[in-house]
Design an enzyme around this catalytic site. Structure first.
Site, short mmCIF file in Angstrom:
data_model
loop_
_atom_site.label_atom_id
_atom_site.label_comp_id
_atom_site.label_asym_id
_atom_site.label_seq_id
_atom_site.Cartn_x
_atom_site.Cartn_y
_atom_site.Cartn_z
N ASP A 211 6.33 -6.57 -3.76
CA ASP A 211 7.08 -5.14 -4.00
C ASP A 211 8.77 -5.75 -2.99
OD1 ASP A 211 7.16 -2.24 -4.02
OD2 ASP A 211 7.68 -2.54 -2.26
N GLU A 263 -3.76 -23.65 -4.11
CA GLU A 263 -4.84 -23.70 -3.29
C GLU A 263 -6.05 -23.09 -4.05
OE1 GLU A 263 -5.86 -23.00 0.83
OE2 GLU A 263 -3.86 -23.86 1.32
O1 TEU Z 1 10.58 -0.62 -5.19
C1 TEU Z 1 11.64 -0.28 -4.67
C2 TEU Z 1 13.69 -0.04 -5.29
O2 TEU Z 1 14.10 0.01 -4.94
C3 TEU Z 1 13.47 0.41 -6.00
O3 TEU Z 1 12.83 0.86 -7.35
C4 TEU Z 1 13.46 2.04 -6.08
O4 TEU Z 1 12.83 2.58 -5.13
C5 TEU Z 1 13.74 3.33 -6.73
O5 TEU Z 1 14.21 2.92 -8.04
C6 TEU Z 1 14.74 4.17 -6.29
O6 TEU Z 1 15.08 5.37 -6.86
C7 TEU Z 1 9.57 -0.38 -4.65
C8 TEU Z 1 8.59 0.27 -5.33
O7 TEU Z 1 8.58 0.12 -6.63
C9 TEU Z 1 8.69 1.95 -5.07
O8 TEU Z 1 7.72 2.95 -5.69
C10 TEU Z 1 9.50 2.05 -3.50
O9 TEU Z 1 8.99 3.13 -3.38
C11 TEU Z 1 9.81 1.37 -2.91
O10 TEU Z 1 9.39 -0.04 -3.02
C12 TEU Z 1 9.39 1.20 -1.23
O11 TEU Z 1 8.36 0.52 -1.43
#
Ligand code: TEU
Length: 549
Positions: A211, A263
């Site tokens: 993420d 690994e």
């Molecule tokens: O998303 C990262 C991100 O920057 C975007 O996908 C953003 O959340 C979205 O476009 C806002 O409109 C990741 C995850 O996929 C998302 O669900 C989470 O909210 C975010 O990280 C925080 O962990």
């Protein structure tokens, strides 16, 4: 060089995203769970995908639907127990499915033991140094340390109250205040995440979706950045790279992780969720000693025109080829408007962050037609592909959800300017006539399911010629049979302003983006179409066809 060839499964795999909250609810509380997923694994076998990726199921206050992790090495009781995860991994493997879990390293939940410790620790203490704490600006320190805004809206800084009751330091949160950013310059953080990797690798997972992979390292000086931070990657703005995204030092982290994964037996993988453009910059994440794949969001965001699709496909393939990585393709996930709805908006519309009552509504018929054409095109491209649960049913976004039902923090944090992502997260309809459309044994559903859901239910589509579900199955079956994932794309001369056409191994693919019909050459043998051809040999607008090459 053909970077999609090779025995490694991930170079050409189709990976299906399961959003645990919304896939299958075994206990009827309205929230999906791990036993629910295990109970429905046969769907993935029947569909014909290679792997599943699970969004987070770890202990979490669910401030951001589980992307706020309080304990990286356990299962939240709302989803089950650790044994349920073990069982799910085992049952997936016994069906020949690989399983990837989500890793959220950029931030923890504010309920994480580390953050709770930091709140009561002193300024400058090792506990505070796990996060990004700074003194405020202004005479009393009552202004945030810099001008960064958060992705969900508002300031990226939150002030705390010190243990003695006085107004205190500020901490950085690029997302919700309940998601404090970790300090990746701290070796303790790096070591702990290696422990987490090993914890899940030892339990048998086949990899991690990482993420916000482009966010871990911040420019040391935390320089001001007056622009909205969402989407500010790559070249940034006015020649400056955004100080919170895609910093070069982030690659050290992935080199270390790759060595750990290597690994282990059996090709465990890392896939970057990195909103980084252009493709050349993203390709750095998938150099041979870093991650295996990166989501291709530039492809997801490309407009529905032949020149735009041609350009993004060519650039993506070239950028990944240059580092020996497979290209991936994706149209939908839990953060974006479902593509069967998105493509029903006028071409060129910027991707909306949710749609609700009172907003301009996309054309549902056109959206599904283009959505099917886009999927058939995507699944004929060499490399890996990601599917998001429900797209195989042609599910649209829920675009008339009452605002009171919304759960995505985006809605509140943006002061009701952006409705957010709930519309693509609605629980899946499996059976038209069952309570909650077969999502669970009761009517309960954490987000309301629209009335129209019945017509999309799996049991209304299975075995029905021409249904979106049968189109996905047939496409996946032939893609596998013909080895398209490990094939090579050769552009056809007819690619131009309204038609995209290429050959991959045994098929010639043609998508008609234009308003006029396209007549196929004499004797062309049609293998598959995204929409029935009313006149043989004539491809109408917004249709993809596969021809025998
Ligand atoms: O998303 C990262 C991100 O920057 C975007 O996908 C953003 O959340 C979205 O476009 C806002 O409109 C990741 C995850 O996929 C998302 O669900 C989470 O909210 C975010 O990280 C925080 O962990």
């Amino acid at each position: 060089m053909n970077t999609h060839k090779g025995s490694e499964w991930w170079r050409h795999a189709v990976i299906y995203q399961v959003y645990p909250r919304s896939w299958a609810d075994s206990d009827g509380d309205g929230l999906g769970d791990l036993p629910g997923i295990t109970g429905r694994l046969d769907h993935l076998v029947e569909l014909g995908v290679d792997a599943l990726w699970l969004s987070p199921f770890y202990p979490s206050p669910q401030a951001d639907a589980g992307y706020d992790v309080a304990d990286y090495r356990n299962v939240d009781p709302i989803f089950g127990q650790l044994e349920d995860a073990d069982k799910l991994i085992g049952e997936a493997h016994s069906r020949g499915l690989k399983l990837i879990v989500d890793l959220v390293p950029n931030h923890t939940s504010s309920a994480h033991a580390w953050f709770q410790e930091a709140l009561v620790a002193e300024k400058g203490s090792p506990a505070r140094n796990r996060y990004v704490f700074r003194d405020g600006k202004g005479a009393n320190g009552d202004e945030p340390p810099n001008d960064w805004s958060a992705v969900f809206g508002g300031s990226a800084w939150q002030r705390i109250t010190e243990p003695d009751g006085t107004p205190g330091q500020w901490y950085l949160h690029l997302f919700d205040p309940a998601q404090p950013d970790l300090n990746w310059d701290n070796p303790e953080i790096r070591a702990d995440f290696v422990t987490t990797l090993r914890f899940w690798l030892d339990r048998g997972v086949d990899g991690f979706r990482v993420d916000v992979a482009h966010g871990l390292i911040k420019q040391r000086d935390l320089a001001n950045w007056e622009y909205p931070i969402h989407g500010a990657t790559g070249d940034g703005v006015e020649g400056r790279r955004a100080p919170m995204w895609d910093q070069d030092e982030v690659h050290e982290v992935y080199r270390q992780w790759r060595a750990v994964l290597d690994e282990y037996e059996g090709e465990r993988i890392l896939v970057a969720e990195a909103w980084v453009q252009p493709a050349e910059r993203l390709a750095a994440y998938v150099r041979p000693d870093e991650m295996h794949q990166a989501f291709n969001f530039e492809y997801l965001e490309a407009h529905w025109t032949a020149p735009d699709q041609h350009s993004v496909i060519s650039r993506s393939l070239a950028a990944n080829d240059s580092v020996g990585a497979p290209t991936t393709w994706v149209l939908s996930n839990h953060d974006v408007l479902r593509h069967a709805s998105r493509l029903g908006l006028p071409v060129g519309t910027p991707r909306p962050d949710g749609i609700g009552i009172g907003d301009a509504q996309p054309d549902p018929v056109l959206g599904l037609r283009r959505g099917r054409a886009a999927t058939l095109l995507m699944l004929s491209l060499p490399g890996g592909a990601y599917l998001y649960q429900g797209e195989e049913l042609g599910l649209p976004e829920h675009m008339t959800m009452p605002d009171e039902a919304r759960q995505d923090p985006t809605w509140e944090r943006s002061s009701h300017e952006r409705r957010g992502r709930d519309g693509c997260r609605v629980p899946i309809p499996w059976e038209a006539d069952a309570p909650s459309y077969g999502f669970g044994p009761t009517d309960a559903s954490w987000l309301p399911q629209p009335r129209l859901w019945a017509e999309y239910a799996l049991d209304r589509q299975r075995g029905v010629a021409g249904s979106t579900y049968e189109l996905y199955r047939e496409t996946l079956r032939r893609r596998r049979e013909l080895g398209l994932g490990s094939g090579e794309l050769i552009w056809h001369d007819s690619t131009g302003n309204s038609v995209l056409s290429f050959t991959n191994g045994g098929v010639r693919v043609l998508t008609n983006f234009g308003p006029d019909e396209v007549t196929l050459p004499e004797g062309a043998e049609v293998v598959l179409t995204s929409h029935p051809l009313e006149t043989a040999g004539v491809v109408p607008s917004d249709v993809t066809v596969w021809l025998r090459a």
